[in-house]
Design an enzyme around this catalytic site. Structure first.
Site, mmCIF file in Angstrom:
data_model
loop_
_atom_site.group_PDB
_atom_site.id
_atom_site.type_symbol
_atom_site.label_atom_id
_atom_site.label_comp_id
_atom_site.label_asym_id
_atom_site.label_seq_id
_atom_site.Cartn_x
_atom_site.Cartn_y
_atom_site.Cartn_z
ATOM 1 N N GLY A 102 92.263 73.308 51.338
ATOM 2 C CA GLY A 102 93.475 72.686 50.811
ATOM 3 C C GLY A 102 94.567 72.537 51.851
ATOM 4 C CB SER A 103 94.881 73.410 55.396
ATOM 5 O OG SER A 103 93.657 72.952 55.903
ATOM 6 N N GLY A 104 94.700 70.244 53.978
ATOM 7 C CA GLY A 104 94.951 68.817 54.192
ATOM 8 C C GLY A 104 94.017 68.162 55.192
ATOM 9 C CB SER A 106 89.453 66.198 52.988
ATOM 10 O OG SER A 106 88.478 67.177 53.187
ATOM 11 C CD GLU A 225 85.018 71.583 54.834
ATOM 12 O OE1 GLU A 225 84.173 72.326 54.327
ATOM 13 O OE2 GLU A 225 86.236 71.697 54.638
HETATM 14 N N1 LIG Z 1 92.091 63.245 45.150
HETATM 15 C C1 LIG Z 1 93.106 64.130 45.109
HETATM 16 N N2 LIG Z 1 94.052 64.038 44.143
HETATM 17 C C2 LIG Z 1 95.070 64.921 44.110
HETATM 18 N N3 LIG Z 1 95.238 65.922 44.964
HETATM 19 C C3 LIG Z 1 94.339 66.089 45.940
HETATM 20 C C4 LIG Z 1 93.213 65.197 46.059
HETATM 21 N N4 LIG Z 1 92.473 65.592 47.113
HETATM 22 C C5 LIG Z 1 93.105 66.661 47.629
HETATM 23 N N5 LIG Z 1 94.218 66.971 46.937
HETATM 24 C C6 LIG Z 1 95.158 68.070 47.231
HETATM 25 O O1 LIG Z 1 95.670 67.857 48.530
HETATM 26 C C7 LIG Z 1 95.727 69.068 49.242
HETATM 27 C C8 LIG Z 1 94.902 68.950 50.522
HETATM 28 O O2 LIG Z 1 93.537 68.809 50.184
HETATM 29 P P1 LIG Z 1 92.393 68.481 51.210
HETATM 30 O O3 LIG Z 1 92.882 67.450 52.144
HETATM 31 O O4 LIG Z 1 91.173 68.167 50.433
HETATM 32 O O5 LIG Z 1 92.235 69.870 51.980
HETATM 33 P P2 LIG Z 1 91.023 70.433 52.836
HETATM 34 O O6 LIG Z 1 90.073 69.330 53.110
HETATM 35 O O7 LIG Z 1 91.667 70.981 54.054
HETATM 36 O O8 LIG Z 1 90.396 71.527 52.031
HETATM 37 C C9 LIG Z 1 95.231 70.138 48.298
HETATM 38 O O9 LIG Z 1 96.356 70.753 47.734
HETATM 39 C C10 LIG Z 1 94.466 69.392 47.257
HETATM 40 O O10 LIG Z 1 94.575 70.042 46.023
HETATM 41 MG MG LIG Z 2 88.045 69.086 52.626
#
Ligand SMILES: Nc1ncnc2c1ncn2[C@@H]1O[C@H](COP(=O)(O)OP(=O)(O)O)[C@@H](O)[C@H]1O
Ligand SMILES: [Mg+2]
Lengths: 338, 265
Positions: A102-104, A106, A225
């Site tokens: 959840g660090s952003g 992706s 990942e």
């Molecule tokens: N499709 C989405 N809709 C709403 N919130 C999202 C979505 N994808 C990710 N998030 C939120 O955005 C934040 C970053 O997520 P993400 O980029 O997936 O982190 P990571 O890949 O580092 O685990 C998280 O708080 C997640 O809950």
């Molecule tokens: Mg991710």
């Protein structure tokens, strides 16, 4: 014929290195598409990669991705998923992005591929400012491999899947056949042309996904990942493939990973924390952080932990070893030389 | 249970029918469905029967296998026959038994209708037996192509079909995995009264649904990342090839049709 108004940032390379010298090499193809102008940029990126001869520093230092002060928030979320993040990715490097869940990470990957657009700030891919008009062009330069082997396999067979991206881009069939075979050869999956996905292992499916990306001849490949759902053998298989490709294809690799051992082999690591860029450095620099990394929700590699403990016990090690092989080699050579 | 049932199943082999272009096969089936209704006497039905069996022979799928697989449908055919046998009161009375009366017209009608039914099912089975689902999809996409002009989403439907085909085995594997996981937790899928067995399916379906939605979402993102933006401007990798074989098959069919029209009464 009608021309759309040309936006201010239409010629992004003009500020690229400050000189107009490169423009001679640039083959500019204007393609009219749905009454808007797109710039055919394949040539530009290739030209930009040749290190300018006047420079003294490493030829690697050409940014292929240039991110400036971007912020992003999902509609249904309270906080920002990315906040004021700047980042450059250089041509031919292997960049690892690590960070807690959840660090952003992706989200950042999606932004680089134009699957989402930043609320603030700008992204440039090979000198092209990424926006809704240029996204189809930049998407060809940035290939992406996702986490789940199954949920990105579109075709009914291996060759159909590799062809999917080519079909989308309207590549003529004769060319498609060549590229499909060539890309599958690069990932050593050419013997599985007609295999169906449910008969492939996770590692094989990911290699097919990589072939699908390669077929589009990108400059940059983002692995989000991509090895995390694989068993150790599948993981090694995929990483080995990427290493091979990076060597031969002048590919820039951005690998998002949880696996710090994998990150240890990168040229550079970026640590993300709560949507911000927390730290950036070589693997060695990053692993010096030690406890701090653990606090950020990451786990340092075993070999680093061991070398740290050994040093505490008074064993003379000149650095933290990032891989077990290196550490072992150091230990037995230092021992035998006594 | 479903092991022998062949409707919708593909049997790989290298036969003339397998080698035909799915488009010509689809066109032939469509026309066949029409000309079955042209037959109206023993000779014309005989010709159709002969044609169908020649096709079955050309498919190299053993006839016994095909007929065995059609058993569940054969009951339906027999039922149709009996229904017509008793309900059509036409022509000479053949025999009566209590209040059952069998007329000549009944036998005739019953035979013809059930034969028609049988021919249709046999021919469509031959299509699916010798053509992979993805080939059928490709064929349909091309044949229905003209409907794009009236904004019928031909490409989208074909893509949906091919993605479903690609995911069926994956979902089957997943069902199996969930089933094993739930069995390990003590869920019994195979015994007990019907009600408890139906209840046992719920812990199977819920995870399956959730994972399918996740799959769909991830797949959509992956497709977009690979440049998918609808059917416009897209090229096709899989190719359909119309060969001399297809033309010959078409001509043979024309001959059969003409003969039927000449010989019908
Ligand atoms: N499709 C989405 N809709 C709403 N919130 C999202 C979505 N994808 C990710 N998030 C939120 O955005 C934040 C970053 O997520 P993400 O980029 O997936 O982190 P990571 O890949 O580092 O685990 C998280 O708080 C997640 O809950
Ligand atoms: Mg991710």
């Amino acid at each position: 014929m009608r021309f759309a108004k040309i936006p201010d940032d239409f010629f992004p390379w003009l500020k690229y290195d400050g000189s107009l010298r490169q423009i001679g090499i640039i083959q500019l193809k204007l393609v009219l598409m749905r009454e808007k102008i797109f710039i055919h940029t394949g040539q530009f990126c290739a030209a930009a990669n040749e290190a300018p001869s006047g420079r003294e520093d490493k030829p690697m230092k050409e940014p292929v991705v240039k991110i400036e002060n971007i912020s992003f928030k999902y509609d249904e979320q309270e906080g920002y998923a990315l906040k004021d993040l700047s980042l450059q990715v250089y041509d031919g490097e292997w960049l690892a992005i690590v960070g807690h869940n959840g660090s952003g990470k992706s989200t950042l990957a999606k932004l680089m591929n134009g699957l989402q657009y930043p609320l603030e700030g700008t992204i440039e891919i090979c000198g092209i400012r990424l926006n809704k008009e240029t996204v189809w062009e930049t998407r060809k330069l940035v290939g992406m491999v996702f986490q789940s082997p199954d949920n990105q396999f579109v075709g009914t067979t291996v060759q159909d899947d590799v062809a999917f991206g080519l079909e989308n881009n309207g590549v003529p069939r004769g060319e498609m056949v060549k590229r499909v075979i060539a890309s599958l050869e690069k990932v050593h999956m050419e013997k599985f042309l007609d295999q169906e996905p449910h008969h492939l292992s996770g590692g094989q499916k990911q290699r097919v996904a990589i072939a699908g990306v390669l077929a589009l001849q990108p400059k940059i490949i983002i692995l989000d990942e991509a090895t995390s759902m694989l068993d150790p053998r599948g993981r090694e298989e995929v990483l080995e493939t990427i290493r091979e490709l990076k060597g031969t294809n002048q590919l820039t690799v951005i690998s998002i990973t949880h696996d710090l051992e994998e990150a240890a082999k990168a040229d550079r690591i970026i640590v993300m924390n709560r949507g911000r860029l927390y730290k950036e450095g070589t693997p060695e620099e990053i692993f010096q952080m030690d406890e701090e990394l653990v606090e950020l929700g990451l786990d340092i590699p075993f070999s680093v932990k061991i070398s740290k403990k050994l040093r505490e016990k008074g064993i003379p090690l000149d650095k933290f070893y990032l891989s077990e092989e290196e550490l072992v080699a150091q230990l037995w050579t230092s021992h035998s030389s006594k | 249970m479903m092991g022998k049932f062949i409707i919708g199943r593909y049997v790989p082999a290298d036969s003339l029918l397998h080698r035909m272009d799915p488009r010509s096969k689809l066109i032939l089936i469509f026309l066949f469905v029409c000309i079955v209704f042209v037959a109206n006497n023993p000779v014309t039905y005989g010709i159709l029967l002969l044609y169908t069996f020649v096709m079955a022979f050309l498919s190299k799928v053993p006839l016994r296998f095909i007929l065995g697989g059609l058993k569940p449908v054969l009951w339906l055919i027999v039922f149709t026959f009996i229904l017509h046998l008793f309900l059509t009161k036409d022509g000479a009375l053949l025999f009566e038994w209590g209040w059952f009366e069998v007329y000549e017209g009944g036998v005739r009608q019953g035979t013809f209708i059930s034969l028609r039914f049988f021919l249709l099912i046999l021919m469509t089975s031959l299509l699916t037996l010798t053509t992979t689902p993805i080939e059928i999809t490709d064929g349909l996409e091309v044949l229905l192509g003209p409907l794009k002009k009236i904004n019928f989403p031909v490409h989208e439907l074909a893509l949906m079909m091919s993605i479903s085909l690609r995911f069926i085995p994956t979902l089957m594997q997943e069902t199996d995995k969930i089933m094993k996981a739930q069995t390990a937790r003590g869920v019994d899928f195979s015994s007990g009264p019907l009600k408890t067995r139906i209840q046992a399916i719920i812990p199977l379906l819920v995870p399956l649904f959730i994972s399918s939605f996740k799959r769909a979402e991830e797949l959509a993102v992956a497709m977009e990342a690979r440049g998918y933006r609808g059917g416009e401007g897209r090229t096709k990798y899989r190719q359909l090839k119309w060969t001399g074989l297809d033309t010959v098959m078409m001509l043979a069919f024309v001959v059969v049709t003409v003969t039927l029209f000449i010989l019908r009464t």
